[in-house]
Design an enzyme around this catalytic site. Sequence first.
Site, PDB file in Angstrom:
ATOM      1  N   CYS A  53      -4.971  -0.662   3.212  1.00 34.55           N
ATOM      2  CA  CYS A  53      -3.970   0.175   3.849  1.00 34.55           C
ATOM      3  C   CYS A  53      -3.116   0.107   3.031  1.00 34.55           C
ATOM      4  O   CYS A  53      -2.139  -0.443   2.851  1.00 34.55           O
ATOM      5  CB  CYS A  53      -3.662  -1.097   4.907  1.00 34.55           C
ATOM      6  SG  CYS A  53      -1.910  -0.019   6.088  1.00 34.55           S
ATOM      7  N   TYR A  84      -4.731  12.192   9.090  1.00 38.56           N
ATOM      8  CA  TYR A  84      -5.215  10.719   9.226  1.00 38.56           C
ATOM      9  C   TYR A  84      -6.502  10.236  10.305  1.00 38.56           C
ATOM     10  O   TYR A  84      -7.224   9.842   9.915  1.00 38.56           O
ATOM     11  CB  TYR A  84      -4.245   9.640   9.597  1.00 38.56           C
ATOM     12  CG  TYR A  84      -4.361   8.493   9.548  1.00 38.56           C
ATOM     13  CD1 TYR A  84      -4.392   7.704   8.629  1.00 38.56           C
ATOM     14  CD2 TYR A  84      -4.121   7.852  11.395  1.00 38.56           C
ATOM     15  CE1 TYR A  84      -4.892   6.249   8.806  1.00 38.56           C
ATOM     16  CE2 TYR A  84      -4.182   6.405  10.937  1.00 38.56           C
ATOM     17  CZ  TYR A  84      -4.907   5.452  10.188  1.00 38.56           C
ATOM     18  OH  TYR A  84      -4.612   4.314  10.119  1.00 38.56           O
ATOM     19  N   GLU A  96      -7.627   5.490   1.053  1.00 42.98           N
ATOM     20  CA  GLU A  96      -6.666   5.616   1.095  1.00 42.98           C
ATOM     21  C   GLU A  96      -5.849   5.170   0.147  1.00 42.98           C
ATOM     22  O   GLU A  96      -5.377   4.057  -0.499  1.00 42.98           O
ATOM     23  CB  GLU A  96      -5.598   4.454   2.723  1.00 42.98           C
ATOM     24  CG  GLU A  96      -5.984   4.540   3.734  1.00 42.98           C
ATOM     25  CD  GLU A  96      -5.012   3.929   4.776  1.00 42.98           C
ATOM     26  OE1 GLU A  96      -4.631   3.485   4.251  1.00 42.98           O
ATOM     27  OE2 GLU A  96      -5.879   4.765   6.085  1.00 42.98           O
ATOM     28  N   ASP A 131      -9.290  -4.949   7.683  1.00 46.00           N
ATOM     29  CA  ASP A 131      -9.651  -3.266   7.558  1.00 46.00           C
ATOM     30  C   ASP A 131     -10.344  -2.901   7.227  1.00 46.00           C
ATOM     31  O   ASP A 131     -11.113  -2.951   6.374  1.00 46.00           O
ATOM     32  CB  ASP A 131      -8.131  -2.642   7.061  1.00 46.00           C
ATOM     33  CG  ASP A 131      -7.274  -3.113   7.450  1.00 46.00           C
ATOM     34  OD1 ASP A 131      -6.772  -2.290   8.616  1.00 46.00           O
ATOM     35  OD2 ASP A 131      -6.247  -2.905   7.103  1.00 46.00           O
ATOM     36  N   TYR A 136     -10.892   2.268   3.148  1.00 38.74           N
ATOM     37  CA  TYR A 136      -9.929   0.313   3.253  1.00 38.74           C
ATOM     38  C   TYR A 136     -10.533   0.328   1.251  1.00 38.74           C
ATOM     39  O   TYR A 136     -10.039  -0.745   0.741  1.00 38.74           O
ATOM     40  CB  TYR A 136     -10.352  -0.233   3.816  1.00 38.74           C
ATOM     41  CG  TYR A 136      -9.099   0.399   5.445  1.00 38.74           C
ATOM     42  CD1 TYR A 136      -7.892   0.751   4.795  1.00 38.74           C
ATOM     43  CD2 TYR A 136      -9.938   0.434   6.091  1.00 38.74           C
ATOM     44  CE1 TYR A 136      -7.400   1.412   6.369  1.00 38.74           C
ATOM     45  CE2 TYR A 136      -9.408   0.605   7.491  1.00 38.74           C
ATOM     46  CZ  TYR A 136      -8.247   1.251   7.572  1.00 38.74           C
ATOM     47  OH  TYR A 136      -7.450   1.022   8.368  1.00 38.74           O
ATOM     48  N   CYS A 199       1.146  -5.033   7.569  1.00 30.86           N
ATOM     49  CA  CYS A 199       0.671  -5.300   6.225  1.00 30.86           C
ATOM     50  C   CYS A 199      -0.436  -5.740   6.180  1.00 30.86           C
ATOM     51  O   CYS A 199      -0.527  -7.244   6.492  1.00 30.86           O
ATOM     52  CB  CYS A 199       1.212  -5.129   5.328  1.00 30.86           C
ATOM     53  SG  CYS A 199       1.110  -5.432   3.407  1.00 30.86           S
ATOM     54  N   CYS A 208      -4.401 -12.274 -12.771  1.00 35.74           N
ATOM     55  CA  CYS A 208      -5.133 -11.456 -13.814  1.00 35.74           C
ATOM     56  C   CYS A 208      -4.118 -11.402 -15.323  1.00 35.74           C
ATOM     57  O   CYS A 208      -2.928 -11.544 -15.259  1.00 35.74           O
ATOM     58  CB  CYS A 208      -4.817 -10.051 -12.755  1.00 35.74           C
ATOM     59  SG  CYS A 208      -5.092  -8.639 -14.690  1.00 35.74           S
TER      60      CYS A 208
END
Length: 214
Positions: A53, A84, A96, A131, A136, A199, A208
């Site tokens: 998202c 959308y 997205e 999602d 996504y 969210c 990372c």
Amino acid sequence: MFRTAKNLMTSAESALPGRDAPVLEPRPHFVHGRTIVPPFPDGMEVAYFGMGCFWGVERIYWQIPGVYTTAAGYQGGFTPNPTYREVCSGYTGHTEAVLVVFDPEVVSYGDLLKRFWEEHDPTQGMRQGNDRGTQYRSAIYWTSDSQRELASQTKEAYERDLAARGFGPVTTEIREAPPFYYAEDYHQQYLAKIPNGYCGLKGTGVSCRVPAPR
């Protein structure tokens, strides 16, 4: 109109036709008032990231010092200037994505990549958390050879570190940046306008390691 298997990529032949005109009426960035459309100041670089998202993704990047501006949009598919609702149908092929305009003298592309890898789970394929659907999917769309090289290097290294922690292969799509279509105005800087809004981002907890610049 809506697909029953939204985790399956559509084809160019099956994609919705879209439109010639953008769906966005450009307004200044809600947080800092800068432009979200070109032209941008000299010396700025552009990057594009898809991490699920776009509401949460955009907030991550506008908060980073050295990022000049951000915008939410659609990228990687076939339909020009989609809405959308069309993207949600699964018949555009877009994910997205977030446009990130940054000053490389202040923040490096490697720094942006580190946040990309750590702030979501890049092993989930056509979903991110709850999602689900092709919109996504995880994606890095590079705008220069140096971005391409570093994106590939960090993917390979992070995939090894994820595997050591029991995660599956990285499914992130990495390719040259296709056209970026701005999302509707209500999506832009959504979590600044609606601070308690949704969210769904969740990282893997694996750090990372980004190679030092040569």
